[in-house]
Scaffold this motif. Structure first.
Motif, PDB file in Angstrom:
ATOM      1  N   LEU A 168      12.073  21.656  16.423  1.00  0.00           N
ATOM      2  CA  LEU A 168      10.909  21.475  16.277  1.00  0.00           C
ATOM      3  C   LEU A 168       9.982  22.750  14.981  1.00  0.00           C
ATOM      4  O   LEU A 168       9.601  22.115  14.554  1.00  0.00           O
ATOM      5  N   LYS A 169      10.960  23.771  14.565  1.00  0.00           N
ATOM      6  CA  LYS A 169      10.111  24.362  13.177  1.00  0.00           C
ATOM      7  C   LYS A 169      11.059  23.477  12.078  1.00  0.00           C
ATOM      8  O   LYS A 169      10.016  23.606  11.267  1.00  0.00           O
ATOM      9  N   ALA A 170      11.849  22.975  11.948  1.00  0.00           N
ATOM     10  CA  ALA A 170      13.030  21.877  11.401  1.00  0.00           C
ATOM     11  C   ALA A 170      11.723  20.887  11.276  1.00  0.00           C
ATOM     12  O   ALA A 170      11.132  20.819   9.810  1.00  0.00           O
ATOM     13  N   GLY A 171      10.637  19.899  12.091  1.00  0.00           N
ATOM     14  CA  GLY A 171       9.949  19.403  12.155  1.00  0.00           C
ATOM     15  C   GLY A 171       8.091  19.514  11.453  1.00  0.00           C
ATOM     16  O   GLY A 171       7.856  19.209  10.373  1.00  0.00           O
ATOM     17  N   GLU A 172       8.094  20.681  11.582  1.00  0.00           N
ATOM     18  CA  GLU A 172       6.947  21.536  11.758  1.00  0.00           C
ATOM     19  C   GLU A 172       7.357  21.662   9.706  1.00  0.00           C
ATOM     20  O   GLU A 172       6.321  21.474   8.985  1.00  0.00           O
ATOM     21  N   THR A 173       8.373  22.076   9.567  1.00  0.00           N
ATOM     22  CA  THR A 173       8.349  22.221   8.086  1.00  0.00           C
ATOM     23  C   THR A 173       8.399  20.861   7.071  1.00  0.00           C
ATOM     24  O   THR A 173       7.574  20.767   6.680  1.00  0.00           O
ATOM     25  N   ALA A 174       8.835  19.893   7.889  1.00  0.00           N
ATOM     26  CA  ALA A 174       9.078  19.034   6.811  1.00  0.00           C
ATOM     27  C   ALA A 174       7.668  18.040   6.599  1.00  0.00           C
ATOM     28  O   ALA A 174       7.472  17.409   5.981  1.00  0.00           O
ATOM     29  N   VAL A 175       6.866  18.461   8.021  1.00  0.00           N
ATOM     30  CA  VAL A 175       5.572  17.679   7.957  1.00  0.00           C
ATOM     31  C   VAL A 175       4.632  18.225   6.843  1.00  0.00           C
ATOM     32  O   VAL A 175       4.064  17.720   6.035  1.00  0.00           O
ATOM     33  N   GLU A 176       4.772  19.602   6.904  1.00  0.00           N
ATOM     34  CA  GLU A 176       3.988  20.584   6.636  1.00  0.00           C
ATOM     35  C   GLU A 176       4.196  20.395   5.005  1.00  0.00           C
ATOM     36  O   GLU A 176       2.762  20.333   4.308  1.00  0.00           O
ATOM     37  N   GLU A 177       4.822  20.206   4.257  1.00  0.00           N
ATOM     38  CA  GLU A 177       5.771  19.900   2.899  1.00  0.00           C
ATOM     39  C   GLU A 177       4.902  18.285   2.516  1.00  0.00           C
ATOM     40  O   GLU A 177       5.210  18.026   1.372  1.00  0.00           O
ATOM     41  N   LYS A 178       4.944  17.549   3.701  1.00  0.00           N
ATOM     42  CA  LYS A 178       4.586  15.881   3.441  1.00  0.00           C
ATOM     43  C   LYS A 178       2.455  15.921   3.573  1.00  0.00           C
ATOM     44  O   LYS A 178       1.976  14.703   3.094  1.00  0.00           O
ATOM     45  N   LYS A 179       1.493  17.014   4.141  1.00  0.00           N
ATOM     46  CA  LYS A 179       0.619  17.109   4.404  1.00  0.00           C
ATOM     47  C   LYS A 179      -0.600  16.207   3.538  1.00  0.00           C
ATOM     48  O   LYS A 179      -0.977  15.463   3.834  1.00  0.00           O
ATOM     49  N   ALA A 180      -0.589  17.097   2.327  1.00  0.00           N
ATOM     50  CA  ALA A 180      -1.225  16.565   1.067  1.00  0.00           C
ATOM     51  C   ALA A 180      -1.132  15.684   0.597  1.00  0.00           C
ATOM     52  O   ALA A 180      -1.455  14.669   0.577  1.00  0.00           O
ATOM     53  N   GLU A 181       0.507  14.806   0.963  1.00  0.00           N
ATOM     54  CA  GLU A 181       0.655  13.283   0.666  1.00  0.00           C
ATOM     55  C   GLU A 181       0.129  12.080   0.785  1.00  0.00           C
ATOM     56  O   GLU A 181      -0.699  11.069   1.412  1.00  0.00           O
ATOM     57  N   ILE A 182       0.058  12.540   2.631  1.00  0.00           N
ATOM     58  CA  ILE A 182      -0.600  11.761   3.425  1.00  0.00           C
ATOM     59  C   ILE A 182      -1.765  12.278   3.113  1.00  0.00           C
ATOM     60  O   ILE A 182      -2.478  10.582   4.141  1.00  0.00           O
ATOM     61  N   MET A 183      -2.424  12.843   3.438  1.00  0.00           N
ATOM     62  CA  MET A 183      -4.001  12.493   3.264  1.00  0.00           C
ATOM     63  C   MET A 183      -4.502  12.046   2.237  1.00  0.00           C
ATOM     64  O   MET A 183      -5.672  11.589   2.128  1.00  0.00           O
ATOM     65  N   LYS A 184      -3.889  12.195   0.720  1.00  0.00           N
ATOM     66  CA  LYS A 184      -4.143  11.425  -0.155  1.00  0.00           C
ATOM     67  C   LYS A 184      -3.691  10.282  -0.530  1.00  0.00           C
ATOM     68  O   LYS A 184      -5.090   9.006  -0.570  1.00  0.00           O
ATOM     69  N   ALA A 185      -3.001   9.175   0.848  1.00  0.00           N
ATOM     70  CA  ALA A 185      -3.058   8.228   0.568  1.00  0.00           C
ATOM     71  C   ALA A 185      -3.860   7.459   1.082  1.00  0.00           C
ATOM     72  O   ALA A 185      -4.642   6.567   0.992  1.00  0.00           O
ATOM     73  N   ILE A 186      -4.493   8.010   2.523  1.00  0.00           N
ATOM     74  CA  ILE A 186      -5.358   8.158   3.738  1.00  0.00           C
ATOM     75  C   ILE A 186      -6.546   8.579   2.132  1.00  0.00           C
ATOM     76  O   ILE A 186      -7.633   7.089   2.582  1.00  0.00           O
ATOM     77  N   GLU A 187      -7.256   9.227   1.339  1.00  0.00           N
ATOM     78  CA  GLU A 187      -8.424   9.266   0.760  1.00  0.00           C
ATOM     79  C   GLU A 187      -8.233   8.199  -0.604  1.00  0.00           C
ATOM     80  O   GLU A 187      -9.241   7.731  -1.261  1.00  0.00           O
TER      81      GLU A 187
ATOM     82  N   HIS B 229       0.793  -1.257  -0.246  1.00  0.00           N
ATOM     83  CA  HIS B 229       0.231   0.305  -0.343  1.00  0.00           C
ATOM     84  C   HIS B 229       0.706   1.319  -0.127  1.00  0.00           C
ATOM     85  O   HIS B 229       1.541   1.182  -0.302  1.00  0.00           O
ATOM     86  N   GLU B 230       0.537   2.347   0.523  1.00  0.00           N
ATOM     87  CA  GLU B 230       1.282   3.323   1.094  1.00  0.00           C
ATOM     88  C   GLU B 230       1.997   3.805   2.401  1.00  0.00           C
ATOM     89  O   GLU B 230       1.969   3.195   3.306  1.00  0.00           O
ATOM     90  N   ILE B 231       3.427   4.105   1.950  1.00  0.00           N
ATOM     91  CA  ILE B 231       4.528   4.533   2.779  1.00  0.00           C
ATOM     92  C   ILE B 231       5.493   6.030   2.190  1.00  0.00           C
ATOM     93  O   ILE B 231       5.584   5.827   1.533  1.00  0.00           O
ATOM     94  N   VAL B 232       5.014   6.834   3.543  1.00  0.00           N
ATOM     95  CA  VAL B 232       5.143   8.614   3.481  1.00  0.00           C
ATOM     96  C   VAL B 232       6.343   8.502   4.577  1.00  0.00           C
ATOM     97  O   VAL B 232       5.578   8.318   5.132  1.00  0.00           O
ATOM     98  N   PHE B 233       7.336   9.527   3.528  1.00  0.00           N
ATOM     99  CA  PHE B 233       8.336   9.571   4.102  1.00  0.00           C
ATOM    100  C   PHE B 233       8.183  10.888   4.283  1.00  0.00           C
ATOM    101  O   PHE B 233       8.127  11.483   3.515  1.00  0.00           O
ATOM    102  N   ILE B 234       8.566  11.391   6.006  1.00  0.00           N
ATOM    103  CA  ILE B 234       8.963  13.106   6.703  1.00  0.00           C
ATOM    104  C   ILE B 234      10.246  12.841   7.048  1.00  0.00           C
ATOM    105  O   ILE B 234      11.093  12.058   7.588  1.00  0.00           O
ATOM    106  N   ASP B 235      11.168  12.836   6.343  1.00  0.00           N
ATOM    107  CA  ASP B 235      13.081  13.705   5.731  1.00  0.00           C
ATOM    108  C   ASP B 235      13.354  15.124   6.744  1.00  0.00           C
ATOM    109  O   ASP B 235      12.914  15.485   5.768  1.00  0.00           O
ATOM    110  N   VAL B 236      13.320  14.410   8.131  1.00  0.00           N
ATOM    111  CA  VAL B 236      13.822  16.305   8.682  1.00  0.00           C
ATOM    112  C   VAL B 236      15.678  16.050   8.500  1.00  0.00           C
ATOM    113  O   VAL B 236      16.389  15.021   9.664  1.00  0.00           O
ATOM    114  N   VAL B 237      15.757  17.081   7.465  1.00  0.00           N
ATOM    115  CA  VAL B 237      17.209  17.011   6.735  1.00  0.00           C
ATOM    116  C   VAL B 237      18.046  18.536   8.076  1.00  0.00           C
ATOM    117  O   VAL B 237      17.346  19.503   7.697  1.00  0.00           O
TER     118      VAL B 237
END
Length: 301
Positions: free
Chosen positions: A270-289, A245-253
């Motif tokens: 914390l800010k780096a985590g927020e930025t990395a998650v923000e970039e993947k939100k749409a992909e996560i929601m799309k995988a679920i949908e 199925h789907e694996i969504v990777f969030i890599d904080v660099v």
């Protein structure tokens, strides 16, 4: 759901969601941003898997289910004092001097501050009592075998998963001396695959730098990361191979080494985590949908 003919249907199907948080030392604080997003988006998590410092924050969130509370209190838990109490008898033993002593119950640092923090975070909570099925990755010190922890006192299993030997001593659980899971599975994504998760969200932390470090511990940590990165890539490739199925990777660099005691960099992490998650939100929601659409297609009527 079962229809009138007795056959199972996929009405209102939703994927089983697994969240995997990797090792990363103080950088694992970035995972708080992921927990905040999961709460805000109303994503139901069926499985939580974590390793090393990732277990600290995953366990904390699984206990209180309030990412904002974890964020507000993180600096009172991860302190410089946690890494300041040297075990001088261990240091003497390394130098071969009298009165030195070292075995698996000892480390370069004394664990008392860390263990007391675990008591404050988790109290007497047991893993099997958590509202989310939770798995922590540890390693058997004497055999090197990976050890999966699913039951027991949270304060002990979290410590076992994050006991970076020989900096911190091993802990004895069920007749085994356990140390940091980073040595066997720094990103234990295969556990989520084996548990049958449909959508897996995997969060990793990585330092990409060639700048020089200062001192023994920073270079020791860098060397661990070199081997960790290769182990993580190999295990991840295998997981992708067998997951259907789907694996969504969030890599904080991060562009420089971040030491265990770098508490002044917590806001940056914390800010780096927020930025990395923000970039993947749409992909996560799309995988679920996509999963829901595939297993519950709209009626042709």
């Amino acid at each position: 759901m079962v229809n009138t003919s007795g056959e199972e249907t996929h009405s209102n199907a939703r994927p089983k969601v697994g969240v995997v948080v990797s090792s990363g030392g103080i950088k694992s604080i970035s995972s708080i941003a992921l927990f905040e997003f999961l709460e805000e988006a109303g994503i139901e998590v069926d499985l939580l898997v974590a390793c090393s410092a990732g277990s600290i924050f995953s366990g904390w969130w699984a206990t209180c289910r309030d990412a904002a509370y974890v964020r507000e209190n993180v600096e009172s838990i991860w302190t410089r004092e946690s890494f300041a109490r040297r075990d001088y008898r261990t240091l003497l033993s390394i130098a071969g001097l009298p009165f030195g002593r070292f075995d698996q119950s000892r480390g370069l640092l004394k664990p008392h501050v860390v263990q007391e923090a675990c008591v404050r975070m988790y109290g007497d909570q047991k893993m099997e009592e958590l509202s989310i099925r939770t798995i922590f990755q540890a390693t058997d010190l004497l055999s090197g075998e990976p050890v999966v922890l699913t039951t027991g006192l949270l304060r002990e299993t979290v410590y076992a998963s994050s006991a970076l030997f020989p900096i911190f001593p091993a802990i004895r659980i069920d007749d085994r001396w356990l140390i940091d899971g980073v040595y066997s599975a720094p990103l234990p994504i295969m556990q989520a695959v084996m548990e049958g998760m449909d959508v897996i969200i995997a969060m990793t932390n990585e330092e990409v730098t060639q700048k020089e470090s200062k001192g023994f511990i920073p270079y020791f940590m860098r060397c661990i990361q070199y081997s960790t990165n290769w182990l993580q890539r190999n295990q991840t490739a295998l997981s992708i191979d067998v997951h259907h199925h789907e694996i969504v990777f969030i890599d904080v660099v991060f562009d420089r080494f971040i030491g265990l005691r770098a508490t002044h960099r917590i806001p940056e992490i914390l800010k780096a985590g927020e930025t990395a998650v923000e970039e993947k939100k749409a992909e996560i929601m799309k995988a679920i949908e996509n999963y829901a659409f595939t297993n519950n297609p709209p009626s042709a009527e």
